[in-house]
Motif scaffolding. Structure first.
Motif, mmCIF file in Angstrom:
data_model
loop_
_atom_site.group_PDB
_atom_site.id
_atom_site.type_symbol
_atom_site.label_atom_id
_atom_site.label_comp_id
_atom_site.label_asym_id
_atom_site.label_seq_id
_atom_site.Cartn_x
_atom_site.Cartn_y
_atom_site.Cartn_z
ATOM 1 N N LYS A 85 -5.785 -37.408 43.921
ATOM 2 C CA LYS A 85 -4.755 -37.000 42.960
ATOM 3 C C LYS A 85 -5.064 -35.669 42.295
ATOM 4 C CE LYS A 85 -2.107 -40.987 41.527
ATOM 5 N NZ LYS A 85 -1.640 -41.814 40.384
ATOM 6 N N ALA A 90 -1.473 -31.889 45.334
ATOM 7 C CA ALA A 90 -0.730 -32.709 44.374
ATOM 8 C C ALA A 90 0.170 -31.859 43.478
ATOM 9 C CB ALA A 90 -1.691 -33.524 43.527
ATOM 10 N N THR A 160 -2.800 -39.610 46.441
ATOM 11 C CA THR A 160 -1.389 -39.260 46.505
ATOM 12 C C THR A 160 -1.102 -38.714 47.890
ATOM 13 O OG1 THR A 160 0.400 -38.070 45.392
ATOM 14 C CG2 THR A 160 -1.667 -36.871 45.709
#
Length: 263
Positions: A85, A90, A160
């Motif tokens: 993340k 990201a 992510t």
């Protein structure tokens, strides 16, 4: 129990990332007497289990060798990059393969993407599975490119993913052996293709009985001149009281009057 006594069943294999729940539900509604057995298999095992008759049909990833297998392509998936993340990817909505040129890109042995040239820098070793590669991404070893459904399947709070616009995509297909296209396989193909129960491949609906046409000259109304029916021109007039021949008199006899008194 003899072979003819064994109840029919349907065995369906599927690879990670494919969710067959919708089709299984429709199967159970239409064929409640035929149990459907689900078997999860790896991407590399899917074609083999069909060839070894371990499943009647399978959801697998393309490409597939169609020498002895039939396949119906269903959909393609977006390829995404999985990263921590706090990684730079990201901060953007999507990336390109060139954006990952300086990254260590993990390449698991069960990778389903058809690469002409792997992006980024290769890792020292190839992880055995996608699940193992995800663990390495979480440990900060590198990034991973996979179909979006696999990123969702192995989702973690500390990771992510973002779409990779120019990466190869992964296609999902329904496949079965060409020499075992049974009625049950055809039923499942129809379900996956969205055929209704009343379609040409489904059970035929009962035919409606044709309406009978009235015979020529018969309109359904009583005809004039029939016994018990009034003659044309209206109802018959009632006879006057005392008119006509007396009861018991011969037909056609005239009515006699009183004899005249003799003088």
């Amino acid at each position: 129990m003899t072979g003819s006594d064994v109840p029919p069943s349907f065995r369906l294999a599927y690879v990670p990332g494919v969710t067959p729940a919708k089709w299984v539900r429709i199967w159970n509604e239409r064929l409640p007497g035929v149990p459907l057995t689900l078997t999860g298999v790896s991407t590399d095992e899917a074609a083999g289990i069909l060839r070894e008759r371990g499943a009647d049909a399978a959801f697998l990833r393309l490409p597939v060798d169609r020498t002895d297998l039939s396949a119906i392509p269903l959909y393609t998936e977006t390829t995404v990059v999985v990263a921590p993340k706090d990684h730079l990817v990201a901060a953007v909505d999507e990336v390109t393969v060139e954006d990952l040129a300086d990254e260590i890109v993990l390449h698991p042995l069960d990778d389903s993407l058809d690469w002409e040239r792997l992006p980024g820098r290769p890792a020292i070793e190839r992880p055995a599975t996608t699940a193992d590669a995800v663990e390495l991404v979480a440990a900060g070893i590198g990034v991973l490119l996979v179909p979006q459904s696999l990123a969702r399947l192995h989702h973690r709070k500390d990771l992510t993913y973002r779409p990779v616009t120019d990466a190869p995509v992964s296609g999902v297909a329904l496949s079965w052996r060409e020499d075992t296209t049974t009625d049950l396989v055809e039923q499942f193909i129809g379900i996956v293709r969205g055929r209704t129960v009343n379609s040409s491949r489904g059970p035929a609906p009962a035919a409606a009985e044709p309406k009978r046409k009235p015979a020529a000259g018969n309109s359904g109304k009583p005809s004039a001149g029939k016994a018990g029916a009034p003659a044309a021109g209206g109802a018959r007039k009632p006879q006057r009281k005392g008119s006509g021949s007396p009861k018991g008199a011969p037909k056609g006899a005239a009515k006699r009057g009183r004899p005249r008194k003799r003088s």
